[in-house]
Scaffold this active site. Structure first.
Site, PDB file in Angstrom:
ATOM      1  N   ASN A 158       3.865  27.067 -82.614  1.00 39.08           N
ATOM      2  CA  ASN A 158       5.065  27.511 -83.328  1.00 39.08           C
ATOM      3  C   ASN A 158       5.994  28.348 -82.457  1.00 39.08           C
ATOM      4  O   ASN A 158       6.917  28.986 -82.966  1.00 39.08           O
ATOM      5  CB  ASN A 158       4.661  28.307 -84.575  1.00 39.08           C
ATOM      6  CG  ASN A 158       3.957  27.432 -85.600  1.00 39.08           C
ATOM      7  OD1 ASN A 158       4.361  26.295 -85.823  1.00 39.08           O
ATOM      8  ND2 ASN A 158       2.898  27.946 -86.206  1.00 39.08           N
TER       9      ASN A 158
ATOM     10  N   HIS B 119       5.612  31.151 -80.871  1.00 43.42           N
ATOM     11  CA  HIS B 119       5.520  32.607 -80.811  1.00 43.42           C
ATOM     12  C   HIS B 119       4.134  32.989 -80.289  1.00 43.42           C
ATOM     13  O   HIS B 119       3.220  32.160 -80.245  1.00 43.42           O
ATOM     14  CB  HIS B 119       5.827  33.275 -82.166  1.00 43.42           C
ATOM     15  CG  HIS B 119       4.887  32.909 -83.263  1.00 43.42           C
ATOM     16  ND1 HIS B 119       5.283  32.762 -84.568  1.00 43.42           N
ATOM     17  CD2 HIS B 119       3.565  32.651 -83.272  1.00 43.42           C
ATOM     18  CE1 HIS B 119       4.270  32.446 -85.319  1.00 43.42           C
ATOM     19  NE2 HIS B 119       3.214  32.377 -84.558  1.00 43.42           N
TER      20      HIS B 119
ATOM     21  N   CYS C 195       6.874  38.043 -81.609  1.00 43.85           N
ATOM     22  CA  CYS C 195       7.557  38.138 -80.323  1.00 43.85           C
ATOM     23  C   CYS C 195       7.449  36.801 -79.603  1.00 43.85           C
ATOM     24  O   CYS C 195       6.507  36.038 -79.825  1.00 43.85           O
ATOM     25  CB  CYS C 195       6.998  39.271 -79.465  1.00 43.85           C
ATOM     26  SG  CYS C 195       5.338  38.993 -78.846  1.00 43.85           S
TER      27      CYS C 195
END
Length: 426
Positions: free
Chosen positions: A319, A321, A356
């Site tokens: 995904n 991240h 993040c």
């Protein structure tokens, strides 16, 4: 006159009509300046007389006084004079050696394959989920998968690291979704979630470690899901030692949905609830909820700060991240080396605030507290251990993860009790 011609033809045979036709055919095939022979070599053209001579020699043997007379060539004489083996039933059989060799090869290959399938290991636990695929238990709600601790998964203290165990939990969760046929094109997303660009994100994780397995140990991981509020899902894990059945780790987590494109949280659509609702288990969390508030840290309250942490490409998941397991390693990065050398992680509570990406630069802050802080530690917390508060944040100050870890003195277990290797001397 007729009689004299017959007698003359007996000693000087005249080619018959069929022989003439064969000779013409032979001439037609070999006519031309050059022609190819049987072996592909350029053969000289055969003359008509040569062809007639060959055909004449191929006629029936002449007769003298009604008796056949023939002249034997040198090759025929040598062949007749050479001794030949008696013609028996055995030497009249065809050559079966190639068939026997093929049959032998097939049987050897089949025996080797059967040996691999019927292989009996020296240790019974090596048969535990040998292919690592896992299975649904008879109740249809709990998924079980076994993992063997590899040599590259142990740390400096010769036991499996906390990151290794957390990766086992994540792998079991994904295989659970796959085994029930609900794995879409996302990272753990169901087909209905994939249609709506929805993914699961973890908001809270609580882990309680009883003991750390060593190299070649086999752990058995059970996992199940349950509802959490109106728009959340809880997933629990119970990790046991395969041979002894003793608990290795317990963990519980809360997950919510987020839109993959807008990166905003979302409610659970009814179509998705219909997909996953039948797999929910009606039971309490495997760990008592640690409701203590996680206080915020800053530069003035932190004892240790580690700056300049950046994710590598391998830290990103499907995904795009950072994988939540990577956060644990970053949190421990700022813990003092004196604690890491003498203590082991016993309990951990993490609250995920923000994701993040690959371009993020982070800071890890740690504050060390002796004992259990305010004395309100839940069940399973070490009594006389060390407690730490953690914060993982971006350089701009945005919080990524708040956490609390509890540490206990290391136990002598596994390879740790063997000490250095002794070198034999003569």
């Amino acid at each position: 006159m007729v009689a004299s011609m017959a007698a003359a033809s007996a000693f000087f045979p005249v080619p018959s009509s069929s022989s003439v036709v064969s000779a013409k055919a032979s001439k037609a095939i070999g006519e031309g300046p050059e022609s190819l022979g049987v072996r592909g070599i350029v053969a000289k053209p055969m003359s008509v007389s040569g062809a007639m001579e060959v055909k004449a020699q191929a006629q029936a043997l002449p007769k003298v006084n009604s008796t056949k007379v023939g002249l034997k060539t040198e090759a025929q004489k040598v062949e007749e004079d050479s001794p030949s083996a008696p013609r028996t039933f055995y030497n009249q059989l065809p050559d079966w050696s190639f068939l026997f060799a093929a049959i032998t090869t097939i049987f050897l290959a089949a025996e080797k394959q059967f040996t691999l399938i019927d292989w009996k290991p020296r240790r019974p636990d090596m048969l535990a989920d040998a292919f690592g695929l896992g299975k649904i238990m008879p109740d249809g709600l709990v998924f079980r998968q076994n993992f063997s601790i590899r040599s590259y998964e142990i740390g400096a203290d010769r036991t499996a690291s906390i990151e290794t165990l957390m990766n086992h939990l994540q792998e079991t969760a994904l295989n659970h979704v796959r085994s029930v046929g609900l794995l879409g094109d996302g990272f753990g997303s169901t087909p209905e979630m994939s249609k709506r660009n929805l993914i699961w994100v973890v908001t809270k994780m609580q882990v309680l470690v009883e003991k750390y397995p060593s190299w070649e140990d086999v752990v058995e991981v059970d996992s199940w899901v349950a509802p959490s509020g109106k728009n959340g899902m809880r997933r629990d894990w119970h990790v046991r030692d395969y041979r002894t059945g003793k608990t290795v780790l317990r963990a519980t987590s809360i997950w919510v949905m987020m839109n993959k494109q807008t990166r905003k949280l979302s409610k659970i659509p009814e179509e998705v609830r219909a997909e996953i609702g039948s797999y929910f288990v009606d039971r309490d969390p495997i760990i008592e909820d640690d409701s203590r508030k996680l206080a915020k840290l800053d530069d003035s309250t932190a004892d240790y700060v580690r700056k300049g942490l950046t994710p590598r490409w391998g830290d990103l998941d499907i995904n795009q991240h950072v994988n939540n397991v990577k956060y644990i390693g970053w949190i421990i990065e700022s813990a003092p080396i004196s604690i890491l050398e003498s203590h082991e992680l016993a309990r951990m509570t993490l609250e995920y605030r923000r994701e993040c990406g690959k371009d993020s630069v982070l800071q890890s802050l740690t504050a060390v507290d002796d004992g259990d802080g305010d004395g309100s530690a839940p069940e399973g917390s070490p009594g006389a251990g060390i407690q730490c508060r953690h914060l993982l944040r971006l350089e701009c100050g945005a919080e990524i993860v708040r956490g609390r870890t509890e540490w206990r003195p290391k136990r002598a277990q596994g390879l740790q009790t063997k000490g250095p290797l002794q070198v034999a001397t003569a």
